[in-house]
Design an enzyme around this catalytic site. Sequence first.
Site, PDB file in Angstrom:
ATOM      1  CD  GLU A   1      49.425  -2.385  22.510  1.00  0.00           C
ATOM      2  OE1 GLU A   1      49.736  -1.951  23.501  1.00  0.00           O
ATOM      3  OE2 GLU A   1      50.319  -2.180  21.538  1.00  0.00           O
TER       4      GLU A   1
ATOM      5  CD1 TRP B   1      52.849  -4.019  24.184  1.00  0.00           C
ATOM      6  CD2 TRP B   1      54.240  -3.487  25.839  1.00  0.00           C
ATOM      7  NE1 TRP B   1      54.287  -3.705  23.473  1.00  0.00           N
ATOM      8  CE2 TRP B   1      54.906  -3.169  24.510  1.00  0.00           C
ATOM      9  CE3 TRP B   1      55.107  -3.517  26.974  1.00  0.00           C
ATOM     10  CZ2 TRP B   1      56.409  -2.783  24.449  1.00  0.00           C
ATOM     11  CZ3 TRP B   1      56.366  -2.998  26.894  1.00  0.00           C
ATOM     12  CH2 TRP B   1      57.001  -2.620  25.690  1.00  0.00           C
TER      13      TRP B   1
ATOM     14  CD1 TRP C   1      64.240  12.218  40.628  1.00  0.00           C
ATOM     15  CD2 TRP C   1      63.298  12.937  38.695  1.00  0.00           C
ATOM     16  NE1 TRP C   1      64.239  11.568  39.845  1.00  0.00           N
ATOM     17  CE2 TRP C   1      63.641  11.444  38.633  1.00  0.00           C
ATOM     18  CE3 TRP C   1      62.449  13.371  37.662  1.00  0.00           C
ATOM     19  CZ2 TRP C   1      63.225  11.054  37.579  1.00  0.00           C
ATOM     20  CZ3 TRP C   1      62.132  12.708  36.596  1.00  0.00           C
ATOM     21  CH2 TRP C   1      62.781  11.189  36.496  1.00  0.00           C
TER      22      TRP C   1
ATOM     23  CG  ASN D   1      49.031   3.398  25.305  1.00  0.00           C
ATOM     24  OD1 ASN D   1      49.254   3.368  26.438  1.00  0.00           O
ATOM     25  ND2 ASN D   1      49.539   3.234  24.297  1.00  0.00           N
TER      26      ASN D   1
ATOM     27  CD1 TRP E   1      60.792   7.519  37.276  1.00  0.00           C
ATOM     28  CD2 TRP E   1      59.272   6.292  38.127  1.00  0.00           C
ATOM     29  NE1 TRP E   1      61.174   6.492  37.873  1.00  0.00           N
ATOM     30  CE2 TRP E   1      60.198   5.743  38.565  1.00  0.00           C
ATOM     31  CE3 TRP E   1      58.021   5.530  38.270  1.00  0.00           C
ATOM     32  CZ2 TRP E   1      60.335   4.509  39.014  1.00  0.00           C
ATOM     33  CZ3 TRP E   1      58.073   4.393  39.341  1.00  0.00           C
ATOM     34  CH2 TRP E   1      59.146   3.788  39.483  1.00  0.00           C
TER      35      TRP E   1
ATOM     36  CD1 TRP F   1      52.847   5.625  35.628  1.00  0.00           C
ATOM     37  CD2 TRP F   1      53.997   7.148  35.093  1.00  0.00           C
ATOM     38  NE1 TRP F   1      51.865   6.533  35.553  1.00  0.00           N
ATOM     39  CE2 TRP F   1      52.645   7.652  35.057  1.00  0.00           C
ATOM     40  CE3 TRP F   1      54.837   8.323  34.948  1.00  0.00           C
ATOM     41  CZ2 TRP F   1      52.086   9.203  35.081  1.00  0.00           C
ATOM     42  CZ3 TRP F   1      54.487   9.831  34.761  1.00  0.00           C
ATOM     43  CH2 TRP F   1      53.099  10.044  34.792  1.00  0.00           C
TER      44      TRP F   1
HETATM   45  P1  FAD Z   1      43.568  -1.394  24.263  1.00  0.00           P
HETATM   46  O1  FAD Z   1      44.543  -0.477  23.260  1.00  0.00           O
HETATM   47  O2  FAD Z   1      42.287  -1.768  23.682  1.00  0.00           O
HETATM   48  O3  FAD Z   1      44.454  -2.707  24.785  1.00  0.00           O
HETATM   49  C1  FAD Z   1      43.707  -3.699  25.104  1.00  0.00           C
HETATM   50  C2  FAD Z   1      44.394  -4.314  26.374  1.00  0.00           C
HETATM   51  O4  FAD Z   1      45.795  -4.479  26.398  1.00  0.00           O
HETATM   52  C3  FAD Z   1      44.206  -3.039  27.415  1.00  0.00           C
HETATM   53  O5  FAD Z   1      43.146  -3.192  28.097  1.00  0.00           O
HETATM   54  C4  FAD Z   1      45.465  -3.425  28.565  1.00  0.00           C
HETATM   55  O6  FAD Z   1      44.625  -4.509  29.441  1.00  0.00           O
HETATM   56  C5  FAD Z   1      46.405  -3.825  27.696  1.00  0.00           C
HETATM   57  N1  FAD Z   1      47.463  -2.947  27.368  1.00  0.00           N
HETATM   58  C6  FAD Z   1      47.364  -2.010  26.475  1.00  0.00           C
HETATM   59  N2  FAD Z   1      48.519  -1.342  26.237  1.00  0.00           N
HETATM   60  C7  FAD Z   1      49.139  -1.743  27.142  1.00  0.00           C
HETATM   61  C8  FAD Z   1      50.631  -1.369  28.029  1.00  0.00           C
HETATM   62  N3  FAD Z   1      51.139  -0.276  27.332  1.00  0.00           N
HETATM   63  N4  FAD Z   1      50.920  -1.942  28.977  1.00  0.00           N
HETATM   64  C9  FAD Z   1      50.091  -2.781  29.735  1.00  0.00           C
HETATM   65  N5  FAD Z   1      48.977  -3.269  29.119  1.00  0.00           N
HETATM   66  C10 FAD Z   1      48.695  -2.728  27.996  1.00  0.00           C
HETATM   67  N6  FAD Z   1      47.118   0.205  31.635  1.00  0.00           N
HETATM   68  C11 FAD Z   1      46.358  -0.613  32.900  1.00  0.00           C
HETATM   69  O7  FAD Z   1      45.624  -1.360  32.454  1.00  0.00           O
HETATM   70  N7  FAD Z   1      46.785   0.068  33.907  1.00  0.00           N
HETATM   71  C12 FAD Z   1      47.514   1.087  34.326  1.00  0.00           C
HETATM   72  O8  FAD Z   1      47.313   1.532  35.508  1.00  0.00           O
HETATM   73  C13 FAD Z   1      48.080   1.694  33.237  1.00  0.00           C
HETATM   74  N8  FAD Z   1      48.760   2.953  33.590  1.00  0.00           N
HETATM   75  C14 FAD Z   1      49.478   3.508  32.452  1.00  0.00           C
HETATM   76  C15 FAD Z   1      50.469   4.400  32.717  1.00  0.00           C
HETATM   77  C16 FAD Z   1      51.314   5.194  31.758  1.00  0.00           C
HETATM   78  C17 FAD Z   1      52.064   6.193  31.928  1.00  0.00           C
HETATM   79  C18 FAD Z   1      50.754   4.441  30.390  1.00  0.00           C
HETATM   80  C19 FAD Z   1      51.809   5.144  29.169  1.00  0.00           C
HETATM   81  C20 FAD Z   1      50.289   3.389  30.059  1.00  0.00           C
HETATM   82  C21 FAD Z   1      49.364   2.790  31.118  1.00  0.00           C
HETATM   83  N9  FAD Z   1      48.774   1.701  30.893  1.00  0.00           N
HETATM   84  C22 FAD Z   1      47.997   1.336  31.845  1.00  0.00           C
HETATM   85  C23 FAD Z   1      48.610   1.034  29.625  1.00  0.00           C
HETATM   86  C24 FAD Z   1      47.461   1.473  28.497  1.00  0.00           C
HETATM   87  O9  FAD Z   1      47.497   3.098  28.321  1.00  0.00           O
HETATM   88  C25 FAD Z   1      46.160   1.002  28.927  1.00  0.00           C
HETATM   89  O10 FAD Z   1      46.254  -0.307  29.233  1.00  0.00           O
HETATM   90  C26 FAD Z   1      45.181   1.458  27.826  1.00  0.00           C
HETATM   91  O11 FAD Z   1      45.006   2.652  27.575  1.00  0.00           O
HETATM   92  C27 FAD Z   1      43.914   0.763  28.117  1.00  0.00           C
HETATM   93  O12 FAD Z   1      42.841   1.247  27.208  1.00  0.00           O
HETATM   94  P2  FAD Z   1      42.103   0.075  26.349  1.00  0.00           P
HETATM   95  O13 FAD Z   1      41.868  -1.152  27.321  1.00  0.00           O
HETATM   96  O14 FAD Z   1      41.455   0.801  25.432  1.00  0.00           O
HETATM   97  O15 FAD Z   1      43.441  -0.498  25.667  1.00  0.00           O
END
Ligand code: FAD
Length: 480
Positions: free
Chosen positions: A278, A281, A309, A344, A362, A385
């Site tokens: 993650e 990602w 849209w 997420n 979006w 997005w």
């Molecule tokens: P954890 O599950 O603990 O993951 C650890 C770290 O990995 C996160 O803190 C983040 O830095 C990174 N990460 C995890 N999933 C993703 C992902 N899909 N894409 C990129 N990095 C990821 N994340 C953001 O940081 N900023 C945003 O503006 C953002 N917008 C989002 C918009 C949408 C529509 C979606 C579906 C996801 C978005 N995310 C975004 C990705 C993800 O949802 C969040 O990073 C995550 O929920 C943060 O919670 P956590 O730190 O507990 O994640």
Amino acid sequence: MADPNPPVIVWFRQDLRLADNPALQAAAATGAPVIPVYILDDDAPGDWRPGGASRWWLHHSLASLASDLQQLGGELALMKGEAQEQLDALIEQTGADAVFWNRLYEPWARKRDEAIKSSLKDRGVRARSFNGSLIVEPWDIATKTGNPYKVFTPFWKSLKADHTPAEPTGRPDALQLHAHEGGLSLDDLDLLPTKPDWSGGLQENWTPGEAAAHGRLGQFLKAAVSDYSDRRNLPGQSGTSRLSPHLHFGEISPRQVWHAVKQSDHARTGGADTYLSEIAWREFSYNLLYHFPDLPEANFQSKFDAFEWDECEDKLKAWQKGQTGYPIVDAGMRELWATGWMHNRVRMIVASFLIKDLFIHWRRGEDWFWDTLVDADLASNAASWQWTAGSGADAAPYFRVFNPVGQSEKFDPKGDYLRKWIPELADLPDKVIHAPWTAEKSVLSRAGVTLGETYPEPIVDHGEARKRALAAFEKIKDAG
Ligand code: FAD
């Protein structure tokens, strides 16, 4: 007379920490006095100036950094305005002969920073930039044919095999801070909401700053990383790290996270590997933003430009306020509004709902998230997005439409998350809480629910909306 040991400016941006900070480390290593500065440059990002929730975070993160610097006997200089002008003024005032910073990857920041670097160099001021935010910078990772990765899995494989990060450094040992006076106060930056002050929920849920970031990581490694693969999709549980805003503002570096995971007692669990994927990602999103700087504004796959849209403000408002009549969507949107963060799994569900059930572009969702998320991040937000819309690189196929009821039953089976965020549905039985409109009248009435009064009727029929979305996709799928 020229200063025999002129100071070095360290320009803090999205790297609000003292440890594992390459720009600060390099400045300290020169042996010169260091002037730490933060410049609020609101002009540069155009549409993408930090949103309300980010500004709240930034205020507190700067307060934390300033306090850490004070303990080392220095001050964080605060400035506001065009970065080049502010740096020039600081150089003039202090006689600094070098400016060091950690790199940003947002398109406007790259352009601005390149211009600043060449202008400083032209005037004989040393300007050096470093990697403080990524495990691998976008120009250091490529496919075998030398092209940018557009698919996540090979990117992740390459990152793991060839780009594991070096050990993070600690705080600089001998940091000599230059006494600098006369900057702005934190309140002068005007980052906090006042009329009204809506930040109560943020305050209750978050502690910005470097120490808090490490506290959160430590807690996650102790309590949740080993089960991460199983629990990361359950919004009713604390199964994820919640490090996203700390990572965005650079209060902790991905390098530090990587090595802490690898050195933890749970390093060999599947949870640890999934967790690092993650983090990858996030890297992948930066990689995409760097190579495709239009990502926040334009469909990565141009065939989506032909998509028709709806522009329905009422439906957009209902979505923003958590009043769509679909409990999992409403719970997520209310969590976002109250805390500046959303789980997420639920982000994917609400995004799919906006795009494929409400037929709203979006970009409208991206804007709302930008303003309300404490972790709003241009790269991750745009890439995610577009992933959900199906228009992105390595995106979910457009025809995979999330079913908001099925997702809710699967990932919040007992309705814990729903009950937390939608108290007006709390007394409904587990079986119907995911779709209250399917409940018998007597069941609703026993739970004190009157649809259309205490909780909305669904604003769209998911089955119908799904058919419409698939038909619309059929029309564009061969375009572009
Ligand atoms: P954890 O599950 O603990 O993951 C650890 C770290 O990995 C996160 O803190 C983040 O830095 C990174 N990460 C995890 N999933 C993703 C992902 N899909 N894409 C990129 N990095 C990821 N994340 C953001 O940081 N900023 C945003 O503006 C953002 N917008 C989002 C918009 C949408 C529509 C979606 C579906 C996801 C978005 N995310 C975004 C990705 C993800 O949802 C969040 O990073 C995550 O929920 C943060 O919670 P956590 O730190 O507990 O994640």
